[in-house]
Design a protein around this motif. Sequence first.
Motif, short mmCIF file in Angstrom:
data_model
loop_
_atom_site.label_atom_id
_atom_site.label_comp_id
_atom_site.label_asym_id
_atom_site.label_seq_id
_atom_site.Cartn_x
_atom_site.Cartn_y
_atom_site.Cartn_z
N PRO A 182 0.74 9.80 -5.41
CA PRO A 182 0.01 8.74 -6.10
C PRO A 182 -1.39 8.63 -5.53
O PRO A 182 -1.62 8.85 -4.34
CB PRO A 182 0.85 7.48 -5.79
CG PRO A 182 1.70 7.84 -4.63
CD PRO A 182 1.92 9.31 -4.70
N THR A 183 -2.33 8.27 -6.36
CA THR A 183 -3.72 8.20 -5.94
C THR A 183 -3.97 7.02 -5.01
O THR A 183 -4.63 7.16 -3.99
CB THR A 183 -4.64 8.10 -7.16
OG1 THR A 183 -4.40 9.21 -8.02
CG2 THR A 183 -6.11 8.10 -6.74
N GLU A 184 -3.44 5.87 -5.36
CA GLU A 184 -3.65 4.65 -4.57
C GLU A 184 -2.39 3.81 -4.54
O GLU A 184 -1.59 3.83 -5.48
CB GLU A 184 -4.78 3.80 -5.18
CG GLU A 184 -6.16 4.37 -5.06
CD GLU A 184 -7.22 3.40 -5.57
OE1 GLU A 184 -8.41 3.74 -5.51
OE2 GLU A 184 -6.85 2.29 -6.02
N MET A 185 -2.22 3.07 -3.45
CA MET A 185 -1.15 2.09 -3.32
C MET A 185 -1.69 0.90 -2.57
O MET A 185 -2.58 1.04 -1.72
CB MET A 185 0.05 2.69 -2.58
CG MET A 185 0.69 3.89 -3.26
SD MET A 185 2.12 4.52 -2.38
CE MET A 185 3.32 3.22 -2.67
N THR A 186 -1.12 -0.26 -2.86
CA THR A 186 -1.49 -1.49 -2.15
C THR A 186 -0.23 -2.15 -1.64
O THR A 186 0.78 -2.20 -2.36
CB THR A 186 -2.26 -2.45 -3.07
OG1 THR A 186 -3.45 -1.80 -3.54
CG2 THR A 186 -2.66 -3.72 -2.32
N ALA A 187 -0.26 -2.63 -0.41
CA ALA A 187 0.89 -3.29 0.18
C ALA A 187 0.40 -4.43 1.07
O ALA A 187 -0.78 -4.50 1.42
CB ALA A 187 1.73 -2.31 0.97
N THR A 188 1.32 -5.29 1.43
CA THR A 188 1.00 -6.49 2.21
C THR A 188 1.32 -6.26 3.68
O THR A 188 2.31 -5.60 4.02
CB THR A 188 1.78 -7.69 1.67
OG1 THR A 188 1.50 -7.84 0.27
CG2 THR A 188 1.40 -8.96 2.40
N GLU A 189 0.50 -6.83 4.53
CA GLU A 189 0.73 -6.75 5.98
C GLU A 189 2.15 -7.20 6.32
O GLU A 189 2.64 -8.21 5.79
CB GLU A 189 -0.29 -7.67 6.67
CG GLU A 189 -0.41 -7.48 8.16
CD GLU A 189 -1.52 -8.34 8.75
OE1 GLU A 189 -1.97 -9.28 8.06
OE2 GLU A 189 -1.94 -8.05 9.88
N GLY A 190 2.83 -6.43 7.16
CA GLY A 190 4.19 -6.74 7.56
C GLY A 190 5.25 -6.13 6.67
O GLY A 190 6.44 -6.11 7.04
N ALA A 191 4.87 -5.63 5.51
CA ALA A 191 5.84 -5.07 4.55
C ALA A 191 6.14 -3.61 4.88
O ALA A 191 5.66 -3.05 5.88
CB ALA A 191 5.28 -5.20 3.14
N ILE A 192 6.96 -3.01 4.01
CA ILE A 192 7.32 -1.59 4.09
C ILE A 192 6.76 -0.89 2.85
O ILE A 192 6.82 -1.44 1.74
CB ILE A 192 8.84 -1.40 4.13
CG1 ILE A 192 9.44 -2.08 5.36
CG2 ILE A 192 9.20 0.09 4.14
CD1 ILE A 192 10.97 -2.08 5.38
N VAL A 193 6.22 0.31 3.04
CA VAL A 193 5.72 1.06 1.89
C VAL A 193 6.20 2.50 1.98
O VAL A 193 6.32 3.06 3.07
CB VAL A 193 4.17 1.00 1.81
CG1 VAL A 193 3.53 1.79 2.94
CG2 VAL A 193 3.67 1.50 0.48
N GLN A 194 6.51 3.07 0.82
CA GLN A 194 6.97 4.46 0.76
C GLN A 194 5.97 5.26 -0.08
O GLN A 194 5.71 4.92 -1.24
CB GLN A 194 8.35 4.53 0.12
CG GLN A 194 8.89 5.94 -0.05
CD GLN A 194 10.32 5.98 -0.55
OE1 GLN A 194 11.19 5.25 -0.04
NE2 GLN A 194 10.60 6.81 -1.54
N ILE A 195 5.45 6.32 0.49
CA ILE A 195 4.50 7.18 -0.20
C ILE A 195 5.20 8.49 -0.54
O ILE A 195 5.64 9.21 0.36
CB ILE A 195 3.25 7.45 0.67
CG1 ILE A 195 2.58 6.14 1.04
CG2 ILE A 195 2.29 8.38 -0.06
CD1 ILE A 195 1.42 6.30 2.03
#
Lengths: 110, 108
Positions: free
Chosen positions: B7-20
């Motif tokens: 993916p070109t871009e992703m946005t997530a919140t501080e403290g959260a989990i993100v999967q790229i």
Amino acid sequence: DGGITQSPKYLFRKEGQNVTLSCEQNLNHDAMYWYRQDPGQGLRLIYYSQIVNDFQKGDIAEGYSVSREKKESFPLTVTSAQKNPTAFYLCASRSDNEQFFGPGTRLTVL
Amino acid sequence: GQNIDQPTEMTATEGAIVQINCTYQTSGFNGLFWYQQHAGEAPTFLSYNVLDGLEEKGRFSSFLSRSKGYSYLLLKELQMKDSASYLCAPLGGFKTIFGAGTRLFVKA
């Protein structure tokens, strides 16, 4: 302190001049690589070397040349034949399970 | 041929989990690297997967499925400093080829 060094960090040259970027590593890695990165773009492979005295062209080798006379060193020459030489140049070296980059050289051709 | 898709871009919140996620096609596959790259800097090595499965390294984990040509990077407990590009790079033969990367924005 082990690692990869590239010098200089910033380099300016006039159009039509050849320029050589240095890359030295003391990690005892056999494989070394040169990449180019343009603003907002991914890394593109210019040349790579698996072992001393051997190297292969990457995806964008035209206008570039390399040598690998020593394990520790893999200099890249940007020739006047390279049509758009202004870019961020990154050198890397690789062992079996890790590949590290040098800090890069920003080349600007005026 | 070689093809890498992220993916070109992703946005997530501080403290959260993100999967790229990263899907790839490459000949002579030997393994897959993940790198972090802050703007204006060189990429920093995060992980290298050779075998299928999940490898955990602190807040970062990387997963590989060779049969599916698929990998992901998992970032836990996101911090503002994690805002950067994340590069998926399969090693095919002796060539490490990079995708365009995923720009991650971490918001407060």
